[in-house]
Enzyme design. Structure first.
Site, short mmCIF file in Angstrom:
data_model
loop_
_atom_site.label_atom_id
_atom_site.label_comp_id
_atom_site.label_asym_id
_atom_site.label_seq_id
_atom_site.Cartn_x
_atom_site.Cartn_y
_atom_site.Cartn_z
N HIS A 217 34.54 68.10 56.13
CA HIS A 217 34.81 67.19 54.30
C HIS A 217 35.46 67.79 53.32
O HIS A 217 35.45 68.66 53.81
CB HIS A 217 33.18 66.36 54.52
CG HIS A 217 32.69 65.60 55.51
ND1 HIS A 217 33.35 64.39 55.72
CD2 HIS A 217 31.31 66.34 56.06
CE1 HIS A 217 32.14 63.92 56.52
NE2 HIS A 217 31.06 64.44 56.64
N CYS A 267 39.50 64.75 53.61
CA CYS A 267 40.17 63.82 53.05
C CYS A 267 40.23 63.96 51.62
O CYS A 267 40.19 65.78 51.65
CB CYS A 267 38.87 62.83 52.45
SG CYS A 267 38.85 61.49 53.50
#
Length: 396
Positions: A217, A267
């Site tokens: 992440h 991301c």
């Protein structure tokens, strides 16, 4: 030189390096105008027979349209007929009869060059051997992959389904590209930091490059050079900038002047790009289904003053570094639970097809183009490039 001829040279590089006897080629190559005497001396100074052969094959790509058929003719004249046949077949079309070259040495404006840096402009080609990173070691370097899939419950970060698929693809791919691959799974932020520092402290003197892959992440962070950050499984972040700077010339002396490559599947923020209409019809892609997730975590700006002038002035120059991001800073990066992330799936496919013939930046453009056509929500990979030369992978 035509692109098909360059591809034939790159595909056959391993066999050429093994089979060429350069000492038999220097005289004919110089006599027929493919190389100047200064260029021949440079290639002879490359080292062993194999290293001279490798340098010869690399330099030949910059020698214009007639260099390839002349090279094939010289190969046949010097007892290398099997290699000439291999290259001829690799082009897929018959070669026109060679015409001997008459190279002219040209000076670049406002630059002073010695013989070892001399370049020739023949036809429409302009390139030099010193414009390509030399990969001679086998393995060519370390490849460290961080694969974070499961996160602590108090981190509020979801399981990254599909990441193991990405990891397996990249392990196989980079092994096939002559890297020593090591994978670490589900590490906390501090553990990731420790492993990166351990890698940077290794002696890379006998190796030619280094590669780091991070699958996790991600989020936005305050930065000076490289945007974004990645999460450990404990929900704590590490700035990409910090990761990269462990390997700069100041922190990792044995990698000075050598390419350091970073591939980040995470991301860059939480924005979702819906794209815009174009006149021509874009390729349709049905991958944006219920199985598609993002690796986004909202950005929270740090409190207090940041980016103080003293901190900026003390950062070393990030030479010979490339950081490839799966998405544009500030936007989400999409991952399919069944087939893995758009970015890694495309990167692996492009490397499989083009690594033998194209440099890394050209291939990353292909990745960006392909990923940009996927799904209802859009994503476009990009990179921060501080490489000084072209980078070509070694292929087994």
């Amino acid at each position: 030189m035509e692109e098909a001829q360059r591809r034939a040279l790159r595909r056959g590089r391993v066999r050429l390096v093994e089979g060429l006897r350069p000492e038999a080629l220097w005289g004919p190559l110089q006599a027929r105008g493919v190389f100047t005497s200064a260029m021949v001396e440079d290639m002879q100074s490359a080292g062993t027979r194999r290293e001279q052969a490798r340098q010869l094959v690399i330099d030949l790509e910059s020698r214009g349209k007639q260099a390839f058929p002349i090279f094939l003719s010289i190969l046949r004249d010097t007892g290398h007929g099997d290699l000439a046949d291999m290259l001829d077949e690799g082009c897929g079309s018959p070669m026109s009869p060679p015409v001997d070259l008459r190279p002219v040495q040209l000076e670049l404006p406002r630059e002073r060059r010695d013989k070892s840096e001399g370049c020739l402009i023949v036809a429409d080609s302009f390139s030099c051997a010193w414009q390509v990173y030399q990969l001679r070691a086998d393995p060519c370097g370390h490849c460290l992959i961080f694969n974070n899939v499961n996160f602590s419950t108090d981190s509020d970060l979801s399981t990254r389904a599909g990441s193991d698929i990405d990891c397996e693809k990249l392990e196989k791919r980079f092994r096939s590209l002559c890297f020593h691959v090591r994978t670490l799974r589900n590490l906390k932020a501090q553990e990731i930091d420790l492993e990166l520092r351990k890698l940077a402290r290794l002696d890379h003197s006998a190796l030619d490059c280094c590669l780091v892959v991070i699958l996790s992440h991600g989020c936005q962070t305050s930065h000076i050079q490289f945007p974004g950050g990645i999460y450990g499984t404990d929900g704590k972040t590490i700035p990409i900038e910090k990761i990269v700077n462990y390997f700069n010339g100041s922190q990792c002396p044995s990698l000075r002047g050598k390419p350091k490559l970073f591939f980040i599947q995470a991301c860059g923020g939480e924005q979702k790009d819906q794209g815009f209409e174009v006149d021509c019809e874009s390729p349709q892609d049905e991958t944006c289904r219920g199985s598609v997730e993002s690796d986004a975590i909202p950005f929270q700006a740090p409190s207090g003053p940041v980016d103080e002038p003293d901190a900026v002035a003390s950062l070393p120059t990030p030479g010979d570094i490339l950081v490839s991001y799966s998405t544009f800073p500030g936007f989400v990066s999409w991952r399919d639970k069944m087939s893995g992330s758009w970015y890694v799936e495309t990167l692996d496919s492009v490397l499989e097809r083009y690594a033998r013939s194209e440099d890394l930046l050209t291939m990353l453009l292909r990745v960006s183009d392909i990923v940009s056509t996927k799904g209802r929500y859009k994503q476009i990979p990009g990179c921060f490039n501080f490489l000084r030369k072209k980078f070509f992978f070694l292929c087994k």
